[in-house]
Design an enzyme around this catalytic site. Structure first.
Site, mmCIF file in Angstrom:
data_model
loop_
_atom_site.group_PDB
_atom_site.id
_atom_site.type_symbol
_atom_site.label_atom_id
_atom_site.label_comp_id
_atom_site.label_asym_id
_atom_site.label_seq_id
_atom_site.Cartn_x
_atom_site.Cartn_y
_atom_site.Cartn_z
ATOM 1 N N CYS A 58 0.849 -1.197 0.000
ATOM 2 C CA CYS A 58 0.000 0.000 0.000
ATOM 3 C C CYS A 58 0.886 1.249 0.000
ATOM 4 C CB CYS A 58 -0.867 0.039 1.244
ATOM 5 S SG CYS A 58 -1.881 -1.418 1.440
ATOM 6 N N THR A 59 0.308 2.327 -0.454
ATOM 7 C CA THR A 59 0.971 3.627 -0.345
ATOM 8 C C THR A 59 -0.085 4.647 0.072
ATOM 9 O OG1 THR A 59 2.482 3.051 -2.147
ATOM 10 C CG2 THR A 59 2.331 5.385 -1.542
ATOM 11 N N ASN A 63 5.014 0.518 3.388
ATOM 12 C CA ASN A 63 4.868 -0.558 4.374
ATOM 13 C C ASN A 63 6.130 -0.713 5.207
ATOM 14 O OD1 ASN A 63 3.285 -1.570 1.678
ATOM 15 N ND2 ASN A 63 2.110 -1.900 3.533
ATOM 16 N N ARG A 68 8.773 1.778 -2.866
ATOM 17 C CA ARG A 68 7.769 2.642 -3.499
ATOM 18 C C ARG A 68 7.815 4.046 -2.903
ATOM 19 N NH1 ARG A 68 3.761 0.022 -1.170
ATOM 20 N NH2 ARG A 68 5.228 -1.507 -0.381
#
Lengths: 256, 118
Positions: free
Chosen positions: A1-2, A181, A194
């Protein structure tokens, strides 16, 4: 996730997120997709939670999942949750729940439902998310309504660490917070970074261009957008608006 | 099959606005309803998609841990289901009834975060 919380030059706050899920859960070599991520996409819905005919808050959910992972409470706060891995994590908490009947600890996604339904201010939400014993570690990303109200709450099961907007820290910028994360004070691993491209693209966009457009474009940049991304959501606390769009990362695209 | 390109190669600038056809559909959850009834309409409508997902998770777990361990997990999920806090336990029962999933499977879906962090 971001997850990203960003503040424009007038102090207006925006909150966006990519929900990535299904790593190592069935790779389809023909379509180059993760099976679980693809099965989750038709279940993505935007929900208006109503009481007495009035909307209390809005969220993005997978149908049948009763917890909250992305939500906005108009005029008060925005919220997203990113997964935090750890050995003293959900599995240990689960065993304690089953064997020792430790029912005082909270399930992460049920706590977030309670926060959305009960918290009446950004501060109250922040306190609830920080001080409750949990079954599993997690990152809570919270955006408020006033300038500077934004935080990443890194949770262990009992302890917490908070990184706030405008307090420049290594993992984010001076006018935005980026959480993937990994802990803010650590460098993400080279095989799953990311954060660096997200920070780079936000800095390139600049605070004067902070907007839903910038957030969506950053969340659409590979590898922030990847084969695990099921949806992108944008939230505006002042307007109480929430949008969620299904995502497909066309090849060439990172698997995670 | 993958392109491990330099992440700094390009920042996306033209993805916005997203297509309206990609927007997730909107529904209302009425908190004034009894918890068992809150999800009925939505889950009934999306029943096949929910069953497909859980079926896949079930098969994946089964292939990973084997039949004996899988049975232990399912038995414990039944125990967990009875101890979940109100109103979430009731909502999960409602989802189970509307979808045709058994309680343990509906519970597994709803506590997946805790299981997956390991």
């Amino acid at each position: 996730c971001t997850s990203i919380v960003a503040q424009d030059t007038s102090g207006h706050l925006y909150h966006g997120r990519n929900l990535d899920f299904g790593l190592f859960m069935g790779w389809n070599p023909k379509t180059h997709t993760w099976t679980i991520a693809e099965l989750l996409k038709p279940l993505v819905v935007q929900l208006e939670w109503q009481k007495g005919g009035k909307t209390v808050y809005e969220s993005v959910n997978y149908v049948g999942y009763v917890g909250i992972i992305t939500a906005v409470k108009k005029g008060l706060f925005t919220f997203s949750l990113d997964e935090r891995f750890g050995l003293n994590g959900g599995f240990v908490g689960l065993l304690e729940w089953i064997i020792f009947k430790d029912y005082k600890q909270k399930w992460v996604s049920f706590l977030t439902r309670e926060v959305m339904e009960e918290a009446k201010t950004y501060k109250e939400a922040k306190f609830m998310l920080s001080h409750t014993r949990l079954l599993a570690p997690v990152y809570f990303i919270l955006g408020g309504v006033k300038s500077g109200e934004g935080s990443i709450i890194t949770r262990w099961r009992d302890n917490f660490h908070t990184d706030d907007l405008l307090d420049r820290m290594s993992g984010s910028g001076s006018w935005f917070l980026v959480e993937t994360n990994y802990d803010q004070w650590k460098t993400p691993p080279f095989f799953d970074d990311r954060r660096t491209p997200a920070v780079h693209c936000l800095n390139k966009g600049g605070q004067k261009n902070a907007s839903p457009k910038l957030l969506y474009n950053v969340l659409s940049t590979r590898p922030v957008l990847n084969k695990l991304t099921t949806y992108t959501s944008l939230m505006d606390v002042n307007r109480g608006t929430l949008g969620a769009w299904l995502r497909k990362c066309e090849d060439p695209c990172w698997p995670w | 099959k993958f392109s491990f390109t330099d992440p700094f190669e390009s920042c996306e600038t033209n993805a916005f606005p997203p297509k309206q056809s990609d927007a997730a559909p909107r529904y209302i959850i009425n908190l004034d309803l009894p918890p068992q009834e809150r999800w009925t309409k939505l889950v009934t409508e999306k029943k096949n998609d929910v069953l497909a997902l859980i079926g896949d998770i079930r098969n994946l777990t089964l292939s990973l841990v084997g039949e004996k361990v899988f049975k232990v997990i399912i038995d414990n999920l039944d125990k967990i289901a009875t101890t979940l806090p109100y109103p979430f336990n009731e909502e999960i029962i409602g989802i189970s009834k509307a979808s045709g999933l058994n309680i343990s499977e509906a519970t597994l879906y709803n506590i997946f975060y805790e299981v997956f962090t390991f």
